[in-house]
Design a protein around this motif. Structure first.
Motif, mmCIF file in Angstrom:
data_model
loop_
_atom_site.group_PDB
_atom_site.id
_atom_site.type_symbol
_atom_site.label_atom_id
_atom_site.label_comp_id
_atom_site.label_asym_id
_atom_site.label_seq_id
_atom_site.Cartn_x
_atom_site.Cartn_y
_atom_site.Cartn_z
ATOM 1 N N SER A 173 37.157 3.622 29.939
ATOM 2 C CA SER A 173 37.714 4.960 29.735
ATOM 3 C C SER A 173 39.223 4.944 29.868
ATOM 4 N N GLN A 174 39.838 5.938 29.242
ATOM 5 C CA GLN A 174 41.280 6.146 29.327
ATOM 6 C C GLN A 174 41.512 7.634 29.554
ATOM 7 N N ARG A 175 42.158 7.970 30.667
ATOM 8 C CA ARG A 175 42.422 9.363 31.019
ATOM 9 C C ARG A 175 43.901 9.541 31.342
ATOM 10 N N THR A 176 44.382 10.761 31.087
ATOM 11 C CA THR A 176 45.732 11.132 31.499
ATOM 12 C C THR A 176 45.642 12.386 32.348
ATOM 13 N N TYR A 187 50.009 10.635 35.451
ATOM 14 C CA TYR A 187 49.615 9.234 35.535
ATOM 15 C C TYR A 187 48.429 8.999 34.616
ATOM 16 N N THR A 188 48.217 7.739 34.253
ATOM 17 C CA THR A 188 47.072 7.372 33.435
ATOM 18 C C THR A 188 46.120 6.518 34.260
ATOM 19 N N VAL A 234 43.767 17.682 32.065
ATOM 20 C CA VAL A 234 43.156 16.356 31.943
ATOM 21 C C VAL A 234 42.777 16.098 30.492
ATOM 22 N N THR A 235 43.171 14.941 29.976
ATOM 23 C CA THR A 235 42.823 14.551 28.613
ATOM 24 C C THR A 235 42.287 13.123 28.621
ATOM 25 N N PRO A 287 42.217 20.158 26.341
ATOM 26 C CA PRO A 287 42.469 19.719 27.722
ATOM 27 C C PRO A 287 41.710 20.555 28.741
ATOM 28 N N LEU A 288 41.130 19.872 29.705
ATOM 29 C CA LEU A 288 40.426 20.553 30.780
ATOM 30 C C LEU A 288 41.442 21.079 31.788
ATOM 31 N N LYS A 289 41.234 22.293 32.242
ATOM 32 C CA LYS A 289 42.135 22.904 33.216
ATOM 33 C C LYS A 289 41.431 23.003 34.558
#
Length: 282
Positions: free
Chosen positions: A181-184, A161-162, A203-204, A224-226
């Motif tokens: 902000s814009q996150r996925t 989801y975004t 997470v990006t 990308p954060l894990k």
């Protein structure tokens, strides 16, 4: 997808890590106060976005077309998040969920005191691919600081989801900070079980804004954060990098995996102006 998915909104841990790491370096001229203010405000922004959606996700109706529908989250999760001082109402005719906090103050599980309302309007079934939720705030405050802004969650399917945040602001005694902000968010493990202890997320995205001192900043996830939810790792990222820039400071790169082992620890590296330091985040 399991109902405890709302806990995936732990990107607020990113903001906390940035703040703590920068505070440790504040005495170094390469890590000036403008970066510290920007990191602190970005931390508050990420935490606010995560907590707001957590309340909505837990209280969302199982069926948006039924006014008497139960909540999407299990009762135990709902009780833990609501802390017994937030009330829920749902209007199926308009698909509107309203969460009202005690006017005397409602202390959440994050220790912050909330007042006012969170209002969410659903376009379709919660978490169904193609559906979205638009969240607004009404006379809403956290620890006495007024919050504003619109948040839109769009479900893409397959655990992704975004989150789009626009015109967000927090008014403090030291000034007003604003951001967008814009996150996925993408779930990469644990989809087939109800427990969250085997969940992993990638997470990006990016954010930009102006801190409470009027200094603009950007924060961009470079790798990308894990996020791994095993015991002892829930508040930490095990890999990924974030770049922060302010209008008055040099570029800072935060690396959550300086050893390349994806260890579940609190050791990160910070690089500024070609200089790298290894620090521990709390």
């Amino acid at each position: 997808m399991k109902r405890s998915f709302y806990r995936s909104l732990l990107l607020s841990a990113l903001g906390t890590s940035l703040l703590t790491g920068l505070a440790s370096c504040n005495k170094d001229k390469d890590f000036g106060p403008d970066s510290t203010y920007s990191a602190e405000d970005n931390s508050d922004a990420e935490g606010a976005d995560a907590a707001t959606y957590e309340y909505v996700d837990a209280n969302a109706p199982e069926d948006v077309n039924r006014g008497t529908s139960g909540t999407y989250a299990p009762a135990a999760d709902l009780a833990a998040i609501g802390s017994g001082c937030a009330t829920r109402s749902y209007d199926a005719a308009t698909r509107t969920l309203t969460i009202t906090f005690d006017p005397n103050g409602c202390t959440g599980r994050d220790g912050r005191v909330r007042r006012g309302q969170i209002v969410a309007v659903f376009s379709g079934q919660h978490r169904q691919a193609g559906s979205s939720v638009v969240i607004s705030l009404v006379n809403y405050s956290v620890n006495g600081n007024a919050h504003a802004g619109t948040r839109t969650i769009t479900y893409l399917g397959n655990g992704t989801y975004t989150l789009d945040v626009q015109a967000a602001s927090v008014t403090t005694a030291q000034g007003v900070f604003t951001w967008a902000s814009q996150r996925t968010y993408t779930q990469t493990a644990g989809q087939g079980t109800r427990t969250i202890l085997d969940d992993e997320y990638s997470v990006t995205g990016s954010a930009s804004g102006t801190n409470r001192k009027g200094v603009s900043f950007t924060a961009t996830i470079q790798q990308p954060l894990k996020k791994v939810f095993q015991r002892g790792c829930a508040r930490l990222f095990v890999s990924g990098t974030v770049e922060i820039n302010t209008s008055k400071e040099k570029t800072l790169l935060l690396n959550y995996d300086p050893t390349g082992t994806e260890a579940c620890d609190n050791i990160v590296s910070v690089t500024v102006n070609g200089r790298t330091r290894t620090i521990r985040i709390r």
